[in-house]
Design a protein around this motif. Structure first.
Motif, PDB file in Angstrom:
ATOM      1  N   ASP A 138       0.851  -1.189   0.000  1.00 56.29           N
ATOM      2  CA  ASP A 138       0.000   0.000   0.000  1.00 56.29           C
ATOM      3  C   ASP A 138       0.890   1.243   0.000  1.00 56.29           C
ATOM      4  O   ASP A 138       1.562   1.531   0.987  1.00 56.29           O
ATOM      5  N   GLN A 141      -0.374   3.826   2.761  1.00 55.81           N
ATOM      6  CA  GLN A 141      -0.605   3.406   4.146  1.00 55.81           C
ATOM      7  C   GLN A 141       0.013   4.387   5.148  1.00 55.81           C
ATOM      8  O   GLN A 141       1.200   4.689   5.091  1.00 55.81           O
ATOM      9  N   ASN A 288      -6.507  -2.594   4.479  1.00 53.74           N
ATOM     10  CA  ASN A 288      -5.152  -2.346   3.967  1.00 53.74           C
ATOM     11  C   ASN A 288      -4.915  -3.205   2.739  1.00 53.74           C
ATOM     12  O   ASN A 288      -5.099  -4.425   2.788  1.00 53.74           O
ATOM     13  N   GLU A 289      -4.514  -2.603   1.641  1.00 43.97           N
ATOM     14  CA  GLU A 289      -4.267  -3.330   0.389  1.00 43.97           C
ATOM     15  C   GLU A 289      -3.229  -2.599  -0.445  1.00 43.97           C
ATOM     16  O   GLU A 289      -2.964  -1.414  -0.227  1.00 43.97           O
ATOM     17  N   GLY A 290      -2.661  -3.321  -1.413  1.00 47.42           N
ATOM     18  CA  GLY A 290      -1.973  -2.688  -2.531  1.00 47.42           C
ATOM     19  C   GLY A 290      -3.064  -2.539  -3.585  1.00 47.42           C
ATOM     20  O   GLY A 290      -3.912  -1.662  -3.519  1.00 47.42           O
ATOM     21  N   SER A 311      -6.183   2.558  -0.310  1.00 46.47           N
ATOM     22  CA  SER A 311      -5.062   2.621  -1.248  1.00 46.47           C
ATOM     23  C   SER A 311      -5.529   2.844  -2.683  1.00 46.47           C
ATOM     24  O   SER A 311      -6.407   3.656  -2.946  1.00 46.47           O
TER      25      SER A 311
END
Length: 381
Positions: A138, A141, A288-290, A311
């Motif tokens: 991320d 983040q 939370n991620e890419g 993200s």
């Protein structure tokens, strides 16, 4: 004309299956199998684990791919985390050896070995090859793990003289940082997906699917809470594909709901696609991620996403092609899911068509063309 030698360095988990074949995490191995068509030799340096592989692991299919193991590292305790210090010299020697004769080298981050490999590649190792870094985490983040945060900070600095590929499009993006989509689809997938999506009927009862790690970050507990108030008959089934530390707890919570909720564990890619093709909504209320590849895989089949806006997800999903939950807003995920399943048929069909357009950005063909243009600065003949 093929390039000579590509070296990929990652923390991708590898195993030996019952037949003695080396296999690794499916999404990464599928990508490398595709890239191997464009190089005489591909070397993947990745972590090796001695236990039996999960169903999400697959074997390499191209004979010009060589897997080179490095010891597994990391864990939940401080002792396990700092254990990489003992393994660091061996990892460095292995990586340095594989760089001999390389024409292209990719380092995949964030990973603990990025803490020492990034400075080595930047300042200490002579680079007579094209080198680039993929940052899959991320990029936005606020409070990342210290290791991830340091690597992100490092990759944005002016001393970086190599390309960095990241998820999403960000204000004040450093000039060496290029926005890339994570490839996961073939042209055949796109064609098949269009045919299946054309037959999808957005009428209850609906089939909902989640794919990913079962923990609070990915939001399976949020999904179960949001399902609770839905009236009987509007949901046919909910498929939870994946595993994780909170699976037992989530299974217990699911058993208290009057809905068919099936926990499948890890599945192979073909089976995951079968479930996606039969689904109406894809759920991912993650914190939370890419950018998860599975969103693009779901989009391929015209599934309407119900996801959080973390993200780079918000750069691709919006009110025209999805239901997006503002994780920091006043609206709950429960109300967003309710809005989705109670929407008019025409609205859902329109979102389904729009989300299919997104899938085409995530093909291996698009990815390789982008590598040529932005990283290699040339076109293959």
């Amino acid at each position: 004309m093929k390039r000579k030698k590509l070296v990929i360095i990652s923390h991708t988990e590898h195993y030996t299956d019952a037949s003695g074949t080396i296999c690794g995490w499916g999404p990464t191995v599928h990508e490398i199998n595709y890239l191997a068509d464009y190089w005489e030799e591909v070397v993947h340096v990745g972590c090796y684990y001695s236990y039996y592989p999960p169903p999400s692991s697959v074997a390499y299919t191209k004979t010009n791919i060589t897997y080179v193991p490095i010891p597994a590292y990391g864990g939940s305790t401080l002792r396990k985390k700092i254990g990489i210090l003992k393994k660091m010299p061996g990892i460095i020697r292995t990586v340095k050896k594989q760089l001999i004769g390389a024409t292209e080298v990719q380092l995949r981050t964030p990973t603990a070995m990025g803490l020492f490999l990034l400075p080595l590649f930047t300042w200490f190792w002579k680079r007579d090859y094209i080198f680039w870094v993929k940052y899959a985490g991320d990029w936005e983040q606020e409070k990342p793990p210290r290791s991830n945060g340091w690597q992100r900070w490092f990759l944005q600095k002016k001393w970086i003289d190599f390309p960095v590929t990241i998820n999403g499009f960000w204000p004040h993006q450093a000039p060496q940082c290029y926005s890339f989509e994570n490839p996961c689809l073939t042209e055949e997938n796109i064609a098949t997906g269009k045919l299946i999506a054309a037959t999808k009927k957005f009428e209850p009862p609906y089939v909902l699917t989640f794919v990913g790690r079962i923990d609070h970050v990915k939001g399976v507990d949020r999904i179960l809470k949001a399902l609770s108030p839905l009236p009987h008959g509007i949901i046919e089934a909910v498929h939870i594909i994946g595993d994780g530390p909170e699976r037992a707890l989530c299974e217990k919570l699911a058993s208290q709901l009057p809905i068919s909720i099936i926990f499948h564990g890890y599945l192979d890619r073909a089976t995951v696609h079968q479930f996606l093709s039969a689904s109406h909504f894809f759920l991912l209320p993650s914190s939370n991620e890419g950018f998860p590849k599975v969103i693009a895989e779901a989009a391929c089949y015209g599934i309407v996403p119900v996801v959080s806006n973390v993200s780079s997800i918000k750069h691709y999903l919006h009110e025209n092609n999805a239901y997006v939950w503002d994780i920091n807003g006043q609206q709950t995920f429960e109300s967003v899911l309710g809005e989705a399943v109670f929407s008019e048929k025409l609205q859902l069909e329109q979102k389904s068509k729009k989300i299919q357009e997104l899938a085409t950005l995530f093909t291996y063909t698009s990815y390789f063309n982008k590598l040529n243009k932005l990283i290699f600065k040339e076109t293959f003949n």
